[in-house]
Design a protein around this motif. Structure first.
Motif, PDB file in Angstrom:
ATOM      1  N   ILE A  15      44.881  45.871  43.619  1.00 21.60           N
ATOM      2  CA  ILE A  15      45.369  44.905  42.641  1.00 21.60           C
ATOM      3  C   ILE A  15      46.312  43.904  43.312  1.00 21.60           C
ATOM      4  O   ILE A  15      46.499  42.791  42.826  1.00 21.60           O
ATOM      5  CB  ILE A  15      46.025  45.626  41.429  1.00 21.60           C
ATOM      6  CG1 ILE A  15      45.854  44.794  40.169  1.00 21.60           C
ATOM      7  CG2 ILE A  15      47.474  45.952  41.675  1.00 21.60           C
ATOM      8  CD1 ILE A  15      44.447  44.705  39.659  1.00 21.60           C
ATOM      9  N   TYR A  18      45.004  40.473  47.863  1.00 23.20           N
ATOM     10  CA  TYR A  18      44.282  39.201  47.798  1.00 23.20           C
ATOM     11  C   TYR A  18      43.621  38.938  49.135  1.00 23.20           C
ATOM     12  O   TYR A  18      44.176  39.234  50.171  1.00 23.20           O
ATOM     13  CB  TYR A  18      45.248  38.075  47.452  1.00 23.20           C
ATOM     14  CG  TYR A  18      45.560  38.015  45.987  1.00 23.20           C
ATOM     15  CD1 TYR A  18      44.939  37.067  45.172  1.00 23.20           C
ATOM     16  CD2 TYR A  18      46.420  38.920  45.403  1.00 23.20           C
ATOM     17  CE1 TYR A  18      45.204  37.015  43.830  1.00 23.20           C
ATOM     18  CE2 TYR A  18      46.692  38.878  44.055  1.00 23.20           C
ATOM     19  CZ  TYR A  18      46.084  37.919  43.272  1.00 23.20           C
ATOM     20  OH  TYR A  18      46.345  37.873  41.942  1.00 23.20           O
ATOM     21  N   SER A  87      39.860  44.956  39.086  1.00 21.32           N
ATOM     22  CA  SER A  87      39.706  43.531  39.368  1.00 21.32           C
ATOM     23  C   SER A  87      38.404  42.995  38.775  1.00 21.32           C
ATOM     24  O   SER A  87      38.323  41.822  38.407  1.00 21.32           O
ATOM     25  CB  SER A  87      39.778  43.267  40.871  1.00 21.32           C
ATOM     26  OG  SER A  87      38.819  44.025  41.554  1.00 21.32           O
TER      27      SER A  87
ATOM     28  N   LEU B  56      41.069  36.121  42.536  1.00 19.83           N
ATOM     29  CA  LEU B  56      41.481  37.421  42.000  1.00 19.83           C
ATOM     30  C   LEU B  56      41.610  38.432  43.137  1.00 19.83           C
ATOM     31  O   LEU B  56      40.985  38.287  44.175  1.00 19.83           O
ATOM     32  CB  LEU B  56      40.447  37.918  40.987  1.00 19.83           C
ATOM     33  CG  LEU B  56      40.508  37.263  39.606  1.00 19.83           C
ATOM     34  CD1 LEU B  56      39.313  37.663  38.782  1.00 19.83           C
ATOM     35  CD2 LEU B  56      41.790  37.639  38.891  1.00 19.83           C
ATOM     36  N   GLY B  58      41.276  42.325  44.944  1.00 19.91           N
ATOM     37  CA  GLY B  58      40.189  43.311  45.018  1.00 19.91           C
ATOM     38  C   GLY B  58      39.040  42.830  45.872  1.00 19.91           C
ATOM     39  O   GLY B  58      38.947  41.659  46.211  1.00 19.91           O
ATOM     40  N   LYS B  63      33.094  42.447  43.020  1.00 17.67           N
ATOM     41  CA  LYS B  63      33.423  41.519  41.932  1.00 17.67           C
ATOM     42  C   LYS B  63      32.234  40.603  41.653  1.00 17.67           C
ATOM     43  O   LYS B  63      31.900  40.332  40.497  1.00 17.67           O
ATOM     44  CB  LYS B  63      34.647  40.673  42.295  1.00 17.67           C
ATOM     45  CG  LYS B  63      35.957  41.257  41.843  1.00 17.67           C
ATOM     46  CD  LYS B  63      37.117  40.328  42.153  1.00 17.67           C
ATOM     47  CE  LYS B  63      37.254  40.134  43.638  1.00 17.67           C
ATOM     48  NZ  LYS B  63      38.444  39.335  44.018  1.00 17.67           N
TER      49      LYS B  63
END
Lengths: 177, 188
Positions: A15, A18, A87, B56, B58, B63
């Motif tokens: 989390i 980045y 995410s 974002l 993760g 994703k």
């Protein structure tokens, strides 16, 4: 309890991580080797090497293996869930909002400001792998293997999986005293 | 319906199995399957998904798999694509490392473990250098070096958890006053 710790150990790096999969590696090392002591730095380095030699995303492979190593199949499921789900859910939910703000300087600087920190954490990992090499093959072997690996990776643009296999082969032949 | 899910699964299975080198190296593969082969989205939509994914936290590959799977096949599609991209290689990883750990007392296998550490070290040096380049390009030489030094002092000197350092930076980036216009040109 161990499941909750596993969840936290992978939820927190992902989390705040980045910059995609590789940015998460030093954060995971910090939790798994540093905080919880689930594996040694050497075992972590070997996990990372094999992870790099196999295809597919690195963060989920690390999570799956470490979770399995610590707490079996449920551990693997929890670690992978903690890596992927938060995410991804954020992305599905916030797609519209973020889409509107994706050119905002604030949103952009979030990932930019974190880069120097990730760089420092990765540098620290380099140092711990170097010390690992000093204890195992010794200074000259470590430098020699490292130099050849660097030349192959950056000079000839040989595939990393192949370089990892060469390292494994050299070790099997010459380092197994 | 089943047809679409089958295609999603196949597409992301291929992406997962061919994507050596971690998440970011898989992006061109995702593009080849999603935009070129199956035409599930246009080039523009794809680059939007990529841009948002990059803002974002993760891993990026899962994703993208989840988001594209969701768009093509709903919630089941999201699950389907995410699992297809990561499960086969997690199983391979557990099996191979299990084998290694079971026999690590044999000399030549212990040697393999030692021989690979310097290689990983070099790969980490490469990644460290990558991040330095990116930081230098977006923040400038001085600011990137200064932020790196301060972060190193906090984490290794004072023992602050790296998560706290990163969280504070993220909050600061979000709460900063809207900067003047000329700084816009310096960001990528």
């Amino acid at each position: 309890m161990i499941y909750w710790q596993l969840f936290l150990a992978f939820f927190i790096p992902n989390i705040i991580g980045y910059g995609g999969g590789p940015a998460i590696i030093p954060l995971i090392e910090n939790e798994v080797v540093g905080r919880y002591g689930w594996m040694s730095a050497e075992h972590f380095a070997q996990t990372l090497a094999l992870g790099n030699a196999l295809p597919s995303p690195i963060a989920t492979k690390m999570a799956g293996y470490i979770g399995f190593d610590v707490a079996g199949t449920p551990g693997a499921l929890i670690a992978v869930f903690a890596t992927v789900a938060p995410s991804l859910i954020l992305m599905l939910v916030a797609l519209g909002v973020l889409y509107r703000f994706r050119d905002s300087i604030k949103v952009k600087s979030m990932s930019q400001w974190v880069r120097p920190v990730i760089m420092v954490l990765m540098g620290a990992l380099v140092w711990s792998f170097f010390r690992e090499g000093m204890q195992g093959p010794g200074l000259w072997q470590t430098l020699g293997i490292g130099t050849v690996a660097a030349a192959l990776l950056m000079g000839t643009r040989l595939h990393p999986a192949f370089v990892v296999c060469l390292g494994l082969g050299y070790g099997a032949l010459f380092l197994g005293r | 319906m089943l047809h679409t899910q089958g295609r999603l699964c196949l597409a992301f299975l291929r992406i997962g199995l061919l994507g050596f080198g971690g998440g970011p190296s898989m992006i061109p593969l995702v593009h080849a399957e999603v935009v070129k082969r199956y035409q599930w989205m246009s080039d523009d939509e794809f680059s939007d998904v990529l841009a948002i994914g990059n803002t974002l936290p993760g891993p990026i590959a899962t994703k993208m798999a989840g988001t594209i799977g969701h768009r093509v096949g709903g919630l089941i599609g999201a699950l389907n694509a995410t699992l297809a991209v990561m499960v086969p290689c997690i199983i391979a990883m557990i099996a191979l490392l299990g084998l290694y750990m079971a026999h690590r007392d044999e000399r030549w296998i212990a040697g393999m473990g030692q021989g690979v550490v310097p290689v990983v070290m070099v790969m980490m040096i490469q990644l460290t250098w990558d991040f330095w380049q990116k930081a230098r390009q977006s923040l400038g030489w001085w600011l990137a070096a200064l932020m790196g030094l301060v972060a190193a002092g906090l984490i290794f000197g004072l023992g602050v958890h790296p998560g706290i350092v990163i969280a504070v930076l993220l909050m600061a980036a979000l709460l900063r006053p809207e900067p003047r216009r000329h700084q816009k040109d310096q960001t990528e």
